[in-house]
Scaffold this active site. Structure first.
Site, PDB file in Angstrom:
ATOM      1  N   ALA A  10       0.731  -1.161   0.118  1.00 33.13           N
ATOM      2  CA  ALA A  10       0.081   0.019  -0.052  1.00 33.13           C
ATOM      3  C   ALA A  10       0.801   1.160   0.092  1.00 33.13           C
ATOM      4  O   ALA A  10       0.359   2.533  -0.164  1.00 33.13           O
ATOM      5  CB  ALA A  10      -0.954   0.120   1.285  1.00 33.13           C
ATOM      6  N   ILE A  14       1.009   2.810  -6.621  1.00 38.47           N
ATOM      7  CA  ILE A  14      -0.269   2.252  -7.372  1.00 38.47           C
ATOM      8  C   ILE A  14      -1.029   1.931  -6.068  1.00 38.47           C
ATOM      9  O   ILE A  14      -2.154   2.179  -5.945  1.00 38.47           O
ATOM     10  CB  ILE A  14      -0.232   1.273  -8.282  1.00 38.47           C
ATOM     11  CG1 ILE A  14       0.473   1.668  -9.386  1.00 38.47           C
ATOM     12  CG2 ILE A  14      -1.333   0.316  -8.337  1.00 38.47           C
ATOM     13  CD1 ILE A  14       0.838   0.649 -10.596  1.00 38.47           C
ATOM     14  N   TYR A 149      10.422 -11.541 -13.552  1.00 37.42           N
ATOM     15  CA  TYR A 149       9.289 -10.808 -13.401  1.00 37.42           C
ATOM     16  C   TYR A 149       8.210 -11.167 -14.392  1.00 37.42           C
ATOM     17  O   TYR A 149       7.236 -11.468 -13.988  1.00 37.42           O
ATOM     18  CB  TYR A 149       9.803  -9.184 -13.675  1.00 37.42           C
ATOM     19  CG  TYR A 149       8.918  -8.340 -13.373  1.00 37.42           C
ATOM     20  CD1 TYR A 149       8.323  -7.809 -12.206  1.00 37.42           C
ATOM     21  CD2 TYR A 149       8.099  -7.858 -14.647  1.00 37.42           C
ATOM     22  CE1 TYR A 149       7.511  -6.896 -12.076  1.00 37.42           C
ATOM     23  CE2 TYR A 149       7.060  -6.917 -14.253  1.00 37.42           C
ATOM     24  CZ  TYR A 149       6.905  -6.420 -13.124  1.00 37.42           C
ATOM     25  OH  TYR A 149       5.870  -5.363 -12.869  1.00 37.42           O
TER      26      TYR A 149
END
Length: 239
Positions: A10, A14, A149
């Site tokens: 958080a 984003i 990734y």
């Protein structure tokens, strides 16, 4: 008792945008972080201004046991999980150390699966729940210099589509959001020349905004998206 939304990562760009968007809509929140305590506490204050309960939880999701560590801190019912964790390793695949590969696997995929697994029984019992996982354009197309990734985000996409089929009969929706190039700190490692080359590839001619990803998450977890399930929503400016 009002159910909460858990947002992992958080404190990032984003994640913060998602938290503020959902707090504005009146949703109680658990804000997860690992290292950026000052950032997440500031975010908590901003979200609390919307008069919703906001709690902070800390866990290392790059390690085995991270999902359990987070889960044990959730002292209220949860009906929505926004799994928003990830770091890039911009280097040749053969230069990625084995330890780092396992860390990335836990952070991007394994703990997303494990945390979902821990939260699902209560959702199934109530016949209601939402899971949204933040993926990436590279999870669909792959990228040189970001092989691990890309592979893990590809796994995220398949996890979303498969789990949605399994949980849909129980009233639970599972979706993903796949951003393209976003104007966030993830691009700070790029030179100005590299950023310009990137912009020239994007049909819309600009980077995405964190708030645009947050809008997508808010939509996917709303009743307006009640028949959208097992979908990975691209946010990439046509790239």
């Amino acid at each position: 008792m009002t159910a909460f939304t858990v947002i992992t990562g958080a404190s990032g760009a984003i994640g913060s945008a998602i938290a503020l968007k959902l707090a504005k809509e009146g949703r109680p929140l658990f804000l997860h972080y690992h290292r950026s305590e000052d950032d997440v506490l500031r975010l908590q204050e901003k979200c609390a201004c919307y008069d919703v309960p906001v709690f902070v939880v800390r866990a290392d999701l790059s390690k085995k046991g991270g999902a359990q560590e987070l889960y044990e801190q959730l002292h209220s019912p949860v009906d929505t999980l926004i799994y928003n964790c990830g770091v890039q390793q911009y280097r040749l695949f053969q230069d990625i150390q084995e330890e780092k590969l396992y860390e990335m696997a836990h952070l991007h995929l394994l703990n997303a699966m494990l945390l979902s697994q821990k939260l699902l029984p209560a959702m199934v019992s109530k016949k209601h729940g939402n899971i949204v996982v933040i993926s990436s354009i590279w999870g669909e197309r792959g990228a040189a210099m970001e092989v691990v990734y890309s592979a893990l985000k590809g796994g995220v996409n398949t996890f979303v589509r498969a789990l949605a089929k399994e949980t849909a009969p129980s009233g639970i929706r599972v979706n993903g959001v796949a951003p393209g190039a976003m104007d966030t700190p993830m691009l700070h490692a790029f030179t100005d020349e590299e950023k310009q080359m990137l912009l020239e590839e994007i049909p819309s001619g600009r980077l995405g905004k964190a708030a645009e990803a947050a809008d997508a998450v808010a939509f996917l977890t709303s009743e307006q998206a009640s028949y959208i399930n097992g979908h990975v929503l691209d946010i990439n400016g046509g790239w």
